[in-house]
Design an enzyme around this catalytic site. Structure first.
Site, mmCIF file in Angstrom:
data_model
loop_
_atom_site.group_PDB
_atom_site.id
_atom_site.type_symbol
_atom_site.label_atom_id
_atom_site.label_comp_id
_atom_site.label_asym_id
_atom_site.label_seq_id
_atom_site.Cartn_x
_atom_site.Cartn_y
_atom_site.Cartn_z
ATOM 1 N N ASN A 9 50.451 10.099 55.478
ATOM 2 C CA ASN A 9 49.170 8.880 55.231
ATOM 3 C C ASN A 9 48.588 9.479 54.060
ATOM 4 O O ASN A 9 47.729 10.334 53.957
ATOM 5 C CB ASN A 9 48.308 8.899 56.396
ATOM 6 C CG ASN A 9 47.183 8.050 56.171
ATOM 7 O OD1 ASN A 9 47.167 7.223 55.197
ATOM 8 N ND2 ASN A 9 46.236 8.196 56.947
ATOM 9 N N HIS A 94 43.308 3.522 62.351
ATOM 10 C CA HIS A 94 43.121 4.768 62.020
ATOM 11 C C HIS A 94 41.530 5.084 62.075
ATOM 12 O O HIS A 94 40.692 4.152 61.807
ATOM 13 C CB HIS A 94 43.545 5.221 60.395
ATOM 14 C CG HIS A 94 43.161 6.653 59.895
ATOM 15 N ND1 HIS A 94 42.149 7.274 59.778
ATOM 16 C CD2 HIS A 94 44.384 7.707 60.055
ATOM 17 C CE1 HIS A 94 42.316 8.459 59.481
ATOM 18 N NE2 HIS A 94 43.732 8.814 59.776
ATOM 19 N N GLU A 166 45.082 11.421 67.020
ATOM 20 C CA GLU A 166 44.301 12.114 66.042
ATOM 21 C C GLU A 166 42.724 12.412 66.339
ATOM 22 O O GLU A 166 41.891 11.480 65.922
ATOM 23 C CB GLU A 166 44.436 11.382 64.709
ATOM 24 C CG GLU A 166 45.576 11.111 64.055
ATOM 25 C CD GLU A 166 45.767 10.614 62.510
ATOM 26 O OE1 GLU A 166 46.515 11.316 61.861
ATOM 27 O OE2 GLU A 166 45.007 9.676 62.162
ATOM 28 N N GLY A 172 41.085 16.113 58.137
ATOM 29 C CA GLY A 172 40.503 16.739 56.962
ATOM 30 C C GLY A 172 39.659 17.740 57.036
ATOM 31 O O GLY A 172 38.808 18.220 55.907
HETATM 32 P P1 13P Z 1 44.570 15.502 57.407
HETATM 33 O O1 13P Z 1 45.955 15.933 57.648
HETATM 34 O O2 13P Z 1 44.169 15.463 55.855
HETATM 35 O O3 13P Z 1 43.614 16.156 58.211
HETATM 36 O O4 13P Z 1 44.618 14.056 57.857
HETATM 37 C C1 13P Z 1 45.085 13.424 58.872
HETATM 38 C C2 13P Z 1 45.060 12.253 59.087
HETATM 39 O O5 13P Z 1 44.238 11.471 59.200
HETATM 40 C C3 13P Z 1 46.464 11.271 58.967
HETATM 41 O O6 13P Z 1 46.257 10.104 59.360
#
Ligand code: 13P
Length: 249
Positions: A9, A94, A166, A172
């Protein structure tokens, strides 16, 4: 046996020029016939990325769609537009879209039904905040998100959907859920799908984990019985993504 699906993503990163360069870098690194590989890219990058990955194993995904077919919806992108540009997968729900753009579970339900009607493969995101986890309502919250998202979706259609679990606190942040924490929720999601659709359908649906997945932690996460892939943010913009796709080599 569910085929693993590893999707990047890209979020709001990469100009069209940068996107093509990144595709050239990643193309040789993401060959693995055991895995479905997807690059979910910003709308403006879809056409150049589709061109750049033509003839490879890379599938193109979008990061969002709108649930109406066409008309006066300034700034939105329809399922037909995505399909015509070469898109196969589309992310919806998301947590960043829920938080910053006020997307609701009811919107996600409409998007899911539209994507399925048009033949796009939806990647439906769900996941709890840290506060919700600490309040002990993680399972309830994720179950609610998915129960609303799947309202009115038949078992036959549900089989085509990819779910991405998630946890918001892991996105992040560099703070990955442990493999056991991720598996626990992915298992609870499969149990919900069994309640809704029966075990044949539930066993067919792929469930990804997302949240600070990287080359170092992917093996352990992907070894879990209910984790069928990853949705990767930061690490999808680097050669690391190749190591994640080749987690089993
Ligand atoms: P990160 O891998 O940067 O933590 O993001 C995950 C994400 O939101 C994928 O949709």
């Amino acid at each position: 046996m569910r085929k693993k699906i590893i999707a990047g993503n890209w979020k709001m990163n990469m100009t069209p020029t940068e996107a093509v360069k990144l595709c050239e870098t990643l193309k040789p690194l993401v060959k693995n016939e055991d895995v479905d590989v997807v690059f979910c890219v910003p709308a403006i990058d879809i056409i150049p990325v589709a061109e750049a990955v033509k003839g490879t194993n890379i599938n193109v995904g979008a990061e969002n769609l709108y649930f109406e077919d066409k008309g006066a919806y300034t700034g939105e992108v329809s399922a037909d537009m995505l399909l015509d540009a070469g898109v196969k997968y589309v992310i919806m729900g998301h947590s960043e879209r829920r938080e910053y753009f006020h997307e609701t579970d009811a919107d996600i339900n409409k998007k899911l039904k539209k994507a399925l009607e048009k033949g796009l493969i939806p990647i439906v995101c769900c996941g709890e905040s840290l506060e919700q986890r600490e309040q002990g309502i993680c399972f309830d919250f994720v179950r609610m998100q998915l129960k609303i998202a799947f309202q009115g979706v038949s078992a036959e259609d549900a089989k085509k959907v990819v779910i991405a679990y998630e946890p918001i606190w892991a996105i992040g942040t560099g703070k990955t859920a442990t493999a056991d924490q991720a598996e626990e929720v992915c298992k609870a999601i499969r149990d919900l799908l069994t309640e809704l659709y029966g075990s044949d359908t539930a066993e067919a649906i792929r469930i990804q984990y997302g949240g600070s997945m990287n080359a170092g932690n992917c093996k352990e996460l992907l070894a879990k019985p209910n984790i069928d892939g990853g949705l990767i943010g930061g690490a999808s913009l680097k050669p690391d993504f190749g190591s994640i796709v080749n987690y089993n080599k």
